[in-house]
Design an enzyme around this catalytic site. Sequence first.
Site, PDB file in Angstrom:
ATOM      1  N   GLU A 304       0.793  -1.235   0.000  1.00  0.00           N
ATOM      2  CA  GLU A 304       0.000   0.000   0.000  1.00  0.00           C
ATOM      3  C   GLU A 304       0.832   1.295   0.000  1.00  0.00           C
ATOM      4  OE1 GLU A 304      -4.050  -1.524   2.119  1.00  0.00           O
ATOM      5  OE2 GLU A 304      -2.462  -0.885   3.480  1.00  0.00           O
TER       6      GLU A 304
HETATM    7  C1  ACM Z   1      -2.319  -5.512   4.023  1.00  0.00           C
HETATM    8  O1  ACM Z   1      -3.398  -5.980   4.405  1.00  0.00           O
HETATM    9  N1  ACM Z   1      -2.216  -4.239   3.721  1.00  0.00           N
HETATM   10  C2  ACM Z   1      -1.128  -6.334   3.901  1.00  0.00           C
END
Ligand code: ACM
Length: 655
Positions: A304
Amino acid sequence: MRTLIALLLASGCVDAQWRVMPMPASIRAGEGRMQIGPGFGIQPSRGSWSRHSSAIGRMQDRIGRLIGLSLGADGTGLSVQVKMADSMVQSLEDDESYRLEVTRVGAVLTSPTVLGEIQGLETFFQLIEKTADGWSVPAVTIEDRPRFAWRGLMLDVSRHFMPLDVVKRTLDGMAAVKLNVFHWHLSDDQGFRVESMKFPKLQELGSDGNFYTQDDIRAVIEYARFRGIRVVPEFDMPGHTASWLVGYPELGSVPGPYRIVRTWGISDPTMDPAKPEVYAFLDTFIGEMASLFPDTYFHIGGDEVNGRHWNGNTTDIPAFMKERRFAGQQDLHAYFNQQVQKILTKYGKHMEGWDEILNPALPKDIVIQSWRGAKSLADAARQGYAGILSSGYYLDHTETSAKMYLVDPMGGLVDSLGAADKQRILGGEICMWTEYTSAENVESRMWPRSAAIAERLWSPAGLRDVPDMYRRLTMVDSELDQLGLRHNLNYRTMLERLAGSADIEAVQTLTDVLAPGALRLRHHVNPNYTQSTPLNRLADVARPDSSVARHFSEVVDRYLSNKTDTAARDEIRRWLNLWSGNDAKVQALASWRAVLRDAAPVSATLAKISAQALASMASGTPHKASADLQAARKPIGEVTIAVTAPIGRLIEAAW
Ligand code: ACM
C-alpha cells in the site's frame, strides 16, 4: 444411505469420534483405553535441552490441572523419546513429525526432534477425556506431520498496542493448535512498537510510550521457541512509516513535520528511496533488529504505497528517477526493495514482503505473502518465488470459521500450477489487523476461528468436513479457555459494561446472535473512528461466527425437512419467543445507556422477524414480502443479525 453412514461411524472409518484438532495425517484406533490417574507422569528420554524439559514440565502441569490431581515427578504412563539434539533457533526446515502410540497399559511418543515432541504432546493432551470410568485416552496409533511448514498468525500491534500478556496468550493458543510462525507487525503509521538503542526517537516519539523493550522481545522469542513457534518481525516500509518519520523526518519524501496517524486507511508518509541516508539508516537499524530477532526471515511489509509523497517530492526523486530511467513509481519501489534486500542479505536474513514487492529484479530467496488474492501467490510461484497465502484468512473480515476453513493455499489458481511451482507454496498465515480490535476483544477475534485455519494448514488436504470441524472446534474452544485465553472471559466483561451491571442476560441474548461488521463496513458506517475511540459497543462485543446461530440453523433445517419433528419445532419456538420477548428488556436498557443505543434497532428487527416466523409456523402460511426480513438481511449499523437466514427460511417456507 443413512444406514451406511451409521455403519461407517460405528466402525471408526469416519473421523467423527476423535477429539483432536488439527487432525493428524494418520490416526488408527486401537483396543481399549489408557487410564490417567494419580500415578500418571511423563518420562522424558535423556537430553537436557531446556525446550524439552520445559515442554514436559508444562504438559505435566496442564494434565494435573485438567484431571485435578498433583502429579508427582516419578509417575509413569507416557514415555517420550527424542532422537536429535535440539537447536537454539527453530527453522522452517525443522522436522515436526512424531509418532504417538497409546495402548491400555501406556503411551509412547517418539520424534526425531524436540519440535515434533512438542507437537505430539499437544495431541496427547487433546485426547484425554473424562468418561464414566474417569480420565483416560483411547488406544490409538498416530503418525503425524504437517502438510505445510509455514503455519503463521500475524498480529498487528501498531493500530492498537497489544500488551505482553496478550502476546503470550496468543502464543499459548497458537501452540495448542500447532501454528508455528508468529508474525509480529511491529510498526505502522499508528505506532512504532520496538525499542531501538540506535535510533531511540523511533519509540520515544513514535509509540505514545506503548512499545516492547528489547528484554521484552527476547522474552517473547524464548516463550515462543519453548512452544515450537518462530517469531518473524515485520517493519513495514517504505509506506506505512509515519511513526518512524515523527522522530526522523529526514527519511521522508517531503519535509514534514510528521505526526503519528490516529485514523485508519492508507496514509501518504513514505520513505524517500532516492536518499542514500535512508539506506544508511536502514543498514544500522536492520543490523540492530537482525541480532535481536534470530529467525532467518525478516518481513519488510512493502504494501500500500500510495505514491502521493513521491509525487509531492520536488527535491531529489524526479531527478533520481530520470537519471535511472525509471518508467514509474513501481520501479522506484522495486529499487527500494532491492537495496533493502541487499542489507538483509548482509545480515544473514531472507526478505519477506506483502505481494506488492513481487518483482523479477529481486533474488529468488525471498518469500511473498499473498494478501490481495491467490493470483499473486500463483504468479510468485510461477516466477520461482516461495509464497504463503493470507488472502481468505483475514480475521478482521469477520467471516465464519467454515468459510475460512475451506480456503486452501493450494486452491484456486495455484491448483493449476506444475508440481515444481507448487513446491514453493510454503503454507499460510492468519492475519489479525487491529483497526477495530483492542487488547480486550482481540482474543475473541482470533479464537477459536484460528484453530480452523490451523487445521487447514496442518492436516491432509482432503479433510473438508465442516460439521466435524465445528465439533472439534468446540472442544478446542474450551481447551483454550482452560489455557487461560480470554476470548470468552472478556466477552462477559464487555457484556457487563454494555449492560451497566452483572445482569447481562438480555444483552447477551442479543449479542449471542450478532456478528460484528467487517473492517470495510465499520469504516463506511462510521468514518470517524480514531485510535482513541473506545471499542466498547455492540460491534466490539459481538463475536464472529455465532455458535447459537449455527445451532439454530441446524435445528431449523432438521424441522423443515421433517415437520413431524416436534422436538425441533418446540426448540425453534423457544428461541423465537426468547428473541421476540427480549426486545422490551433491551429497549429499556438502551433508553438510558448511550453505549447500547445502537442495540435498539437491531433488537427491534430481530424481535419482528422472530414474531413473523412464529406466525408463519402457527398459520402454515408463508410471509413472502417481509420488509423486516429484507432489513435484517443487511447490516444494521455496524453489526449483522446472524440468525436472519434460518429465520427467513421459516418465514418463507412453503408449509
Ligand atoms: C495488508 O493488508 N495491507 C497487507
